[in-house]
Design a protein around this motif. Structure first.
Motif, mmCIF file in Angstrom:
data_model
loop_
_atom_site.group_PDB
_atom_site.id
_atom_site.type_symbol
_atom_site.label_atom_id
_atom_site.label_comp_id
_atom_site.label_asym_id
_atom_site.label_seq_id
_atom_site.Cartn_x
_atom_site.Cartn_y
_atom_site.Cartn_z
ATOM 1 N N ALA A 66 83.836 104.751 21.996
ATOM 2 C CA ALA A 66 83.133 104.687 20.713
ATOM 3 C C ALA A 66 81.646 104.939 20.925
ATOM 4 O O ALA A 66 81.033 104.323 21.793
ATOM 5 C CB ALA A 66 83.343 103.317 20.073
ATOM 6 N N TRP B 67 86.579 100.681 25.294
ATOM 7 C CA TRP B 67 87.377 99.509 24.921
ATOM 8 C C TRP B 67 88.837 99.742 25.267
ATOM 9 O O TRP B 67 89.343 100.861 25.154
ATOM 10 C CB TRP B 67 87.326 99.300 23.409
ATOM 11 C CG TRP B 67 86.063 98.782 22.846
ATOM 12 C CD1 TRP B 67 84.869 99.438 22.740
ATOM 13 C CD2 TRP B 67 85.867 97.500 22.257
ATOM 14 N NE1 TRP B 67 83.955 98.632 22.127
ATOM 15 C CE2 TRP B 67 84.534 97.441 21.826
ATOM 16 C CE3 TRP B 67 86.699 96.407 22.052
ATOM 17 C CZ2 TRP B 67 84.015 96.327 21.199
ATOM 18 C CZ3 TRP B 67 86.182 95.293 21.427
ATOM 19 C CH2 TRP B 67 84.845 95.257 21.012
ATOM 20 N N TRP C 282 90.309 96.926 20.823
ATOM 21 C CA TRP C 282 89.565 97.641 19.782
ATOM 22 C C TRP C 282 90.231 97.461 18.416
ATOM 23 O O TRP C 282 89.574 97.174 17.423
ATOM 24 C CB TRP C 282 89.470 99.123 20.125
ATOM 25 C CG TRP C 282 88.859 99.960 19.056
ATOM 26 C CD1 TRP C 282 89.505 100.701 18.124
ATOM 27 C CD2 TRP C 282 87.462 100.122 18.784
ATOM 28 N NE1 TRP C 282 88.601 101.326 17.302
ATOM 29 C CE2 TRP C 282 87.341 100.996 17.683
ATOM 30 C CE3 TRP C 282 86.306 99.629 19.376
ATOM 31 C CZ2 TRP C 282 86.111 101.368 17.162
ATOM 32 C CZ3 TRP C 282 85.083 100.009 18.847
ATOM 33 C CH2 TRP C 282 84.990 100.869 17.763
ATOM 34 N N GLU C 283 91.553 97.626 18.375
ATOM 35 C CA GLU C 283 92.267 97.493 17.112
ATOM 36 C C GLU C 283 92.179 96.067 16.572
ATOM 37 O O GLU C 283 92.023 95.866 15.373
ATOM 38 C CB GLU C 283 93.716 97.931 17.281
ATOM 39 C CG GLU C 283 93.833 99.439 17.471
ATOM 40 C CD GLU C 283 95.230 99.907 17.806
ATOM 41 O OE1 GLU C 283 96.110 99.065 18.110
ATOM 42 O OE2 GLU C 283 95.433 101.132 17.784
ATOM 43 N N GLU C 284 92.247 95.086 17.458
ATOM 44 C CA GLU C 284 92.117 93.692 17.027
ATOM 45 C C GLU C 284 90.702 93.415 16.515
ATOM 46 O O GLU C 284 90.517 92.762 15.491
ATOM 47 C CB GLU C 284 92.434 92.760 18.185
ATOM 48 C CG GLU C 284 92.430 91.306 17.814
ATOM 49 C CD GLU C 284 92.834 90.421 18.987
ATOM 50 O OE1 GLU C 284 92.185 89.369 19.150
ATOM 51 O OE2 GLU C 284 93.753 90.789 19.721
ATOM 52 N N TYR C 285 89.703 93.923 17.202
ATOM 53 C CA TYR C 285 88.307 93.721 16.820
ATOM 54 C C TYR C 285 88.010 94.350 15.466
ATOM 55 O O TYR C 285 87.216 93.835 14.684
ATOM 56 C CB TYR C 285 87.394 94.318 17.896
ATOM 57 C CG TYR C 285 85.924 94.192 17.621
ATOM 58 C CD1 TYR C 285 85.260 92.982 17.820
ATOM 59 C CD2 TYR C 285 85.185 95.284 17.178
ATOM 60 C CE1 TYR C 285 83.904 92.865 17.590
ATOM 61 C CE2 TYR C 285 83.824 95.175 16.933
ATOM 62 C CZ TYR C 285 83.193 93.966 17.147
ATOM 63 O OH TYR C 285 81.849 93.851 16.903
ATOM 64 N N ASN C 286 88.648 95.466 15.174
ATOM 65 C CA ASN C 286 88.386 96.211 13.940
ATOM 66 C C ASN C 286 89.430 95.991 12.855
ATOM 67 O O ASN C 286 89.458 96.738 11.875
ATOM 68 C CB ASN C 286 88.268 97.708 14.251
ATOM 69 C CG ASN C 286 86.982 98.012 14.951
ATOM 70 O OD1 ASN C 286 85.916 97.861 14.381
ATOM 71 N ND2 ASN C 286 87.069 98.406 16.209
ATOM 72 N N PHE D 186 91.011 94.648 9.598
ATOM 73 C CA PHE D 186 90.489 94.147 8.335
ATOM 74 C C PHE D 186 91.649 93.608 7.521
ATOM 75 O O PHE D 186 92.600 94.328 7.232
ATOM 76 C CB PHE D 186 89.788 95.249 7.539
ATOM 77 C CG PHE D 186 88.660 95.897 8.284
ATOM 78 C CD1 PHE D 186 87.509 95.195 8.573
ATOM 79 C CD2 PHE D 186 88.755 97.211 8.721
ATOM 80 C CE1 PHE D 186 86.463 95.776 9.266
ATOM 81 C CE2 PHE D 186 87.714 97.804 9.401
ATOM 82 C CZ PHE D 186 86.569 97.084 9.683
#
Length: 54
Positions: A19, A28, A33-37, A39
């Motif tokens: 990123a 990442w 990354w998917e967990e952090y982003n 929504f």
């Protein structure tokens, strides 16, 4: 190549995300990354962005 100690620190396994962030890049683990982003409510996120004063 990313040294083994840094791969272990970042929990990098098979798939990664690269990123662009300002003038640097971040590497990442894809799942992290998917967990952090993730929504839960995209409309709530959009509303909070509208409230920002730039």
């Amino acid at each position: 190549m990313i040294p083994p100690n840094l791969r272990a620190y970042a929990s990098l396994e098979k798939e990664v995300i690269i990123a662009g962030v300002g003038q640097r890049i971040e590497i990442w683990d894809k799942n992290a990354w998917e967990e952090y982003n993730a929504f839960d409510d995209i409309e709530e996120l959009a509303g909070s962005l509208e409230d920002l004063q730039l």
